[in-house]
Every structure is written in structure tokens, then in C-alpha cells.
Motif scaffolding. Sequence first.
Motif, mmCIF file in Angstrom:
data_model
loop_
_atom_site.group_PDB
_atom_site.id
_atom_site.type_symbol
_atom_site.label_atom_id
_atom_site.label_comp_id
_atom_site.label_asym_id
_atom_site.label_seq_id
_atom_site.Cartn_x
_atom_site.Cartn_y
_atom_site.Cartn_z
ATOM 1 N N PHE A 68 -6.982 2.716 -13.486
ATOM 2 C CA PHE A 68 -7.149 1.766 -12.385
ATOM 3 C C PHE A 68 -6.479 0.431 -12.731
ATOM 4 O O PHE A 68 -5.749 -0.157 -11.915
ATOM 5 C CB PHE A 68 -8.644 1.569 -12.109
ATOM 6 N N LEU A 97 0.832 -1.214 0.000
ATOM 7 C CA LEU A 97 0.000 0.000 0.000
ATOM 8 C C LEU A 97 0.855 1.248 0.000
ATOM 9 O O LEU A 97 0.623 2.193 -0.780
ATOM 10 C CB LEU A 97 -0.915 -0.020 1.225
ATOM 11 N N TRP A 133 -7.624 3.361 -7.048
ATOM 12 C CA TRP A 133 -8.813 4.235 -7.085
ATOM 13 C C TRP A 133 -8.399 5.694 -7.008
ATOM 14 O O TRP A 133 -8.976 6.556 -7.689
ATOM 15 C CB TRP A 133 -9.734 3.888 -5.905
ATOM 16 N N LYS A 134 -7.390 6.000 -6.185
ATOM 17 C CA LYS A 134 -6.907 7.375 -6.035
ATOM 18 C C LYS A 134 -6.409 7.903 -7.378
ATOM 19 O O LYS A 134 -6.701 9.051 -7.771
ATOM 20 C CB LYS A 134 -5.773 7.402 -5.012
ATOM 21 N N LEU A 193 1.097 3.874 -3.141
ATOM 22 C CA LEU A 193 0.701 5.274 -2.921
ATOM 23 C C LEU A 193 1.823 6.221 -3.316
ATOM 24 O O LEU A 193 1.585 7.273 -3.943
ATOM 25 C CB LEU A 193 0.333 5.483 -1.447
ATOM 26 N N ALA A 220 -4.644 -4.624 -1.243
ATOM 27 C CA ALA A 220 -3.875 -3.476 -0.746
ATOM 28 C C ALA A 220 -3.687 -2.410 -1.814
ATOM 29 O O ALA A 220 -3.437 -1.239 -1.500
ATOM 30 C CB ALA A 220 -2.518 -3.950 -0.238
ATOM 31 N N THR A 221 -3.814 -2.780 -3.082
ATOM 32 C CA THR A 221 -3.590 -1.828 -4.184
ATOM 33 C C THR A 221 -4.886 -1.126 -4.617
ATOM 34 O O THR A 221 -4.837 -0.179 -5.405
ATOM 35 C CB THR A 221 -2.972 -2.563 -5.384
ATOM 36 N N ILE A 222 -6.011 -1.577 -4.136
ATOM 37 C CA ILE A 222 -7.287 -0.993 -4.587
ATOM 38 C C ILE A 222 -7.355 0.499 -4.284
ATOM 39 O O ILE A 222 -7.748 1.302 -5.161
ATOM 40 C CB ILE A 222 -8.476 -1.745 -3.933
ATOM 41 N N TYR A 223 -6.962 0.905 -3.078
ATOM 42 C CA TYR A 223 -7.068 2.328 -2.732
ATOM 43 C C TYR A 223 -6.128 3.187 -3.582
ATOM 44 O O TYR A 223 -6.576 4.211 -4.152
ATOM 45 C CB TYR A 223 -6.785 2.541 -1.248
ATOM 46 N N PRO A 224 -4.826 2.861 -3.715
ATOM 47 C CA PRO A 224 -3.971 3.670 -4.598
ATOM 48 C C PRO A 224 -4.492 3.699 -6.037
ATOM 49 O O PRO A 224 -4.433 4.748 -6.704
ATOM 50 C CB PRO A 224 -2.606 2.981 -4.516
#
Length: 405
Positions: free
Chosen positions: A308, A280, A391-392, A284, A385-389
Motif C-alpha cells: 500500500f 486514478l 488498496w487493490k 490502476l 485518488a490513489t487510495i483505491y489502486p
Amino acid sequence: MNVMRLAGRNILRARRRSLVTVGAMAFALGIMIVFSSLYDGLLFDLRRNASLMTTGHLQIHPNGYLDKPSLYERIEHEDAVLKKLRDLGYKATARLFAGGLAASDTASAGVKLWGVDPEGERQTVKMTGHLLAGKWLDASDRKGVVLGKILARTLESKPGDDLVLVTQAADGSMANDRFTVRGVLKSIGDEIDAAGLFMPRKTFREFMAIPEGAHEITVAMGEEMILEEAGKSLSKAFPELEVKTWKQLNPSMAEMVELSDAFLLPMIVLVYMAIGIVILNAMLMAVFERIKEYGVMKAIGVSPFQVFRLVMSETLVMSLFACALGLLFGLPFAWILQTHGIDLSSYGDSASMSGVAMETIWRSLLTPRSVYMPVAALFVLSLIATIYPAWKASALRPIDAIHHQ
């Protein structure tokens, strides 16, 4: 847009960060493969010892004997039962039990007498080779006995020492005689360790005035047989007797084996959560370093979903490399432990878990499960763990991203 090509380029642009991330993932995978194989090896030994150390795969008793053991409740014509079992492809041996008092020169203790066929036990269970000192029983040595580990310590007896046994025989007379210790067992289980005293079955019959019958018949299956099916088959073959599998006789150990996945998976997840934090953080940082680049990509028509996919693909590529490195590290190490094991004898010559003897050499066991569970967990948790970065990055507005400082 060639997503995988761009993902590879982005990984190579930050070589140091990518190497640290891949290295951490690979190390965690290798360690979890070794841990999983050691765990499977422990379960295999416990399952095997729970069934084949003393219990056998199945046991046959007179109806109600297990609920209320009695010297006078026996399987009549046990030789016919044993012959039928062997004709059906099973290995089997008959046993007799009684209580008594054993005394040495310095101490005395209550004992559980086992009357066994020395050769039948050797063919059916592993206990006969699980000796701390001395030798197993020999039918030709009528006065030779074998003691449980704690009982030998209580009586301060060792191979070659004499014991006096006193009890009440089946005909009501007082039975007493002198015996010689032939051997001392390693830890087998709480009951045997503390009070087990083994003698040849013929000697037991003479000592206890029991001319025929057996309290228990222990059965070992062939490798191709299935435990539950064997139990049902023998129940039909001997409807007048009580047939139970080792799982029914030791439900706590059977439950622990059945729930092994429930113990292993949380451990893998906990380890990979730490690796997930590393991934993560790395992704990020990669997103924030390339904000302007993402802004330009979106401004020339790249969709948010493609952005994405790009970020997720970077993690997927690193996971593939980590998987290859982790397997190269973990599989040979697990194989070495399967071949040579970890010697635990310095911590004690024997131990038990849930009343089941454990081996002093802890060996791993490479199974498909010990490999695919850590690999699958690595890919799943890495991508989560990579979904949030990802999506960002996909949510960036082009104009804001291009002017980002």
C-alpha cells in the motif's frame, strides 16, 4: 525494503504514462495558481475600491442620519472634528448633500448634490482620479462641477457644457444658478453614476445657504491601523456622533470578501477532480500491469501495508515533480499578470460589482494563499485518488496474483 527507491523505479518503467500524469498535474497546478492569484487580485481591488473609492475606511455622521437623511441634520463644528482626526493620524474630509434638478440644453434629471473639498477628497479617496473625461474639481473654479457617468449621458453633457441647477435652499428660498461641467467620472457606483453631481463645498454652502456644518466626514486610515479597532476608537473619541466602518456601510461587499475562501476552494477541488480521475486511471493501470510482481513480493514476505505504501509513494513522488513543474510554470505567469494585468477596457471603460467600481486592468495578486491552497489541494486529492489502486494492490492474494494472466 526501500519504498521510495522502488517507487522511483516503477515510475521510470512506464515513462510515457508517468509523463502524461505528471504533466496533467503540473498544468492543473500552474493554472490554479494563476486563477487563485487573479481571484485574489480581484478581491483586493474590490476591497480597496469599496473602502477608498468614495466611502473611505470609516464615515462619521450625526446620530440617525443614515436612517433618515436630512438637509438640516449636520455635524456642527466639523473643522474641529477634522482637526482632531488629523491629530490622531487619520486623513479626513467633510461632505454636504442635497437634492436638486439639473437641466442642460436638451434634457433634465434629478441629481444628488455633493459639496466636497476638492483637495481633501484627493487626499482621502480614489474617486478624484477615476475620471472618464475632463478634470476633477478645483476650489478656484467656483462654478465647475463633476458629473456621474450615467447622469452625464442622460443630460447629454460633456466637459465645457453648461448646466442649470434648481433646488430649495436650507433657508426656504429657491436656489438656481448656472454651472460648467469640468469632468465626468467613470463608473463609481449606482447612486453616483445615475445622479451624482459634485461641486466645491464653498460653492455648495453659498448655493444652499448652509453657512456651517457637514452631513458626513469620510475617514481614511493609515496602513498600520486595524479597521475594527479604529472604528471602536473613533466611537469613543466622538460619542455624540455615529461612526461606521465601510463593512457596516456596504455589508454585501464585506460578506463577499469574507467568504472568498468558500468560493475559491470549490473551484480548485472541481478542477483537481478531473486530474484525480487521470491519476486514478494511471495508478490502476500500473497496478494491473504489475499484479504478478506484487504477488511475488507478498509471497517473499512483503506485508500488505508495505505494498500500500509503495503505490501511495509513487503518487507522492509524481506529485512532488508536478509541484516543482507547476510552480515553475504558474509563478512567473502570475507575476507577469501582477505586473502588467489583463486589459479589459475593450469591454467597456468601467464596470461595477455590488455597487463597487472595478478596475479596467485586472491584475493578479500573488499571496501565500494563492500558492499554498492549489499545492495542498493537489497533494491531498492526488493521494485520495490513489487510495483505491493502493488498496487493490495490497489486497491481492499471492497465489492468485502469481498465476494471473
